[in-house]
Write an enzyme that holds these catalytic residues in place. Structure first.
Site, short mmCIF file in Angstrom:
data_model
loop_
_atom_site.label_atom_id
_atom_site.label_comp_id
_atom_site.label_asym_id
_atom_site.label_seq_id
_atom_site.Cartn_x
_atom_site.Cartn_y
_atom_site.Cartn_z
CG ASP A 47 -0.40 -0.06 2.51
OD1 ASP A 47 0.84 -0.16 2.60
OD2 ASP A 47 -1.16 -0.02 3.50
CB SER A 48 4.57 1.72 -0.33
OG SER A 48 4.71 0.52 -1.07
CG ASP A 86 0.49 -3.96 2.25
OD1 ASP A 86 0.57 -4.73 3.21
OD2 ASP A 86 1.38 -3.13 1.95
CE LYS A 116 3.44 -5.95 3.64
NZ LYS A 116 3.03 -4.79 4.45
CD GLU A 118 0.82 -1.56 7.93
OE1 GLU A 118 0.51 -0.75 8.86
OE2 GLU A 118 1.27 -1.18 6.84
CD GLU A 185 8.25 -0.26 7.32
OE1 GLU A 185 7.30 -0.97 6.95
OE2 GLU A 185 8.44 0.90 6.91
O1 KIV Z 1 3.57 -1.08 1.54
C1 KIV Z 1 4.73 -1.53 1.43
O2 KIV Z 1 5.43 -1.35 0.42
C2 KIV Z 1 5.25 -2.31 2.54
C3 KIV Z 1 6.72 -2.55 2.57
C4 KIV Z 1 7.41 -1.33 3.03
C5 KIV Z 1 7.07 -3.73 3.41
O3 KIV Z 1 4.53 -2.68 3.41
#
Ligand code: KIV
Length: 279
Positions: A47-48, A86, A116, A118, A185
């Site tokens: 989600d970056s 994510d 994924k 968090e 992280e």
């Molecule tokens: O959103 C993302 O790119 C991430 C990485 C920084 C692990 O969660």
């Protein structure tokens, strides 16, 4: 590189095998092709995306629809790597049922291999339910960008003995709930090492030192494509922004000077056809 798909059990087995796991983010077809063809083990549609591609100030703003849209493009490109996506903020914190519904959408519509999410101990119940539903889950602890404001900003986590103990408990809870791997992280290297020793599943570090079982970076950071800020833990392997800026400036100069297009970039036609047009 043989196009044999990387699987979740293969990633898990790397913990014993010793070969480090390589992970990079990708958010669209051309970059996913490049990452996959380079033999990277996992492509993370992180989600970056919100910050490095969509121009949001944070990752919280990213929606399910946006994740699905970008995930689909990545899935169309990737042949070998495991595609992990994510779950965006708001897609798994309402209820376990809602989390399964949203994860199903990422798997069915987006063709992800795994999701994924968090969070540590508080997420264990959701992780266990997703795994029971047949959805492989990657955990993510330490600096969790979706809740960065609650953590006091984008800061290193686990720097006191108490905070480190709590991160170890988080990792153990996620592994017990069935996560097949855990992203660590912005955690001091010695603590990431303790976590890596404490769990039977691979750890994937980002700003967590060299003792994790694998490493992940945001592709825009490591290629020098995102310059709003560069975290300390990023190694820039290229400065693509500068190359692109130079190319765009050269194009502009060529067009203004009449040097582009040249004959080789233009189409001709039969002179008798052209003659018919001319007076
Ligand atoms: O959103 C993302 O790119 C991430 C990485 C920084 C692990 O969660």
């Amino acid at each position: 590189m043989a196009d044999v798909k990387v699987t979740v059990p293969e990633i898990q087995a790397r913990k014993q095998g010793g070969e480090k796991i390589t992970v990079l983010t990708a958010y669209d077809y051309p970059w996913a092709l490049l990452v996959d063809r380079a033999g990277i083990d996992m492509v993370l549609v992180g989600d970056s995306l919100g910050m490095v591609v969509l121009g949001y100030p944070d990752t919280v703003s990213v929606s399910m629809d946006e994740m699905v849209h970008h995930l689909k493009a990545v899935s169309r490109a990737v042949v070998r790597a495991l595609v992990v996506v994510d779950m965006p903020f708001g897609s798994y914190n309402v209820s376990v049922e809602k989390a399964i519904e949203n994860a199903n959408r990422l798997m069915k519509e987006g063709r992800a291999d795994a999701v994924k999410l968090e969070g540590g101990c508080p997420m264990a119940e959701t992780v266990a339910a997703l795994v029971r539903a047949g959805i492989p889950v990657q955990g993510h602890i330490g600096l969790t960008p979706q809740t960065a404001s609650a953590l006091g900003g984008f800061k290193v986590q686990g720097q006191s003995a108490e905070a480190a103990r709590s991160l170890i408990a988080d990792a153990r809870a996620l592994a017990a709930a069935g996560c097949f791997s855990i992203v660590l992280e912005a955690i001091p290297a010695p603590i990431a090492r303790l976590i890596t020793e404490a769990v039977a599943v691979p750890t994937i570090g980002i700003g967590a030192g060299g003792d994790c079982d694998g490493q992940v970076l945001v592709i825009h950071d490591m290629l020098g494509l995102f310059d709003r800020f560069t975290p300390k833990f990023v190694k820039q392997y290229a400065r693509i922004s500068e190359t692109v800026a130079e190319a765009i400036e050269a194009y502009k100069r060529d067009v203004q000077a009449g040097c582009f297009p040249e004959a080789c970039h233009s189409f001709s036609m039969k002179s008798d056809e052209l003659d018919k047009l001319l007076p």
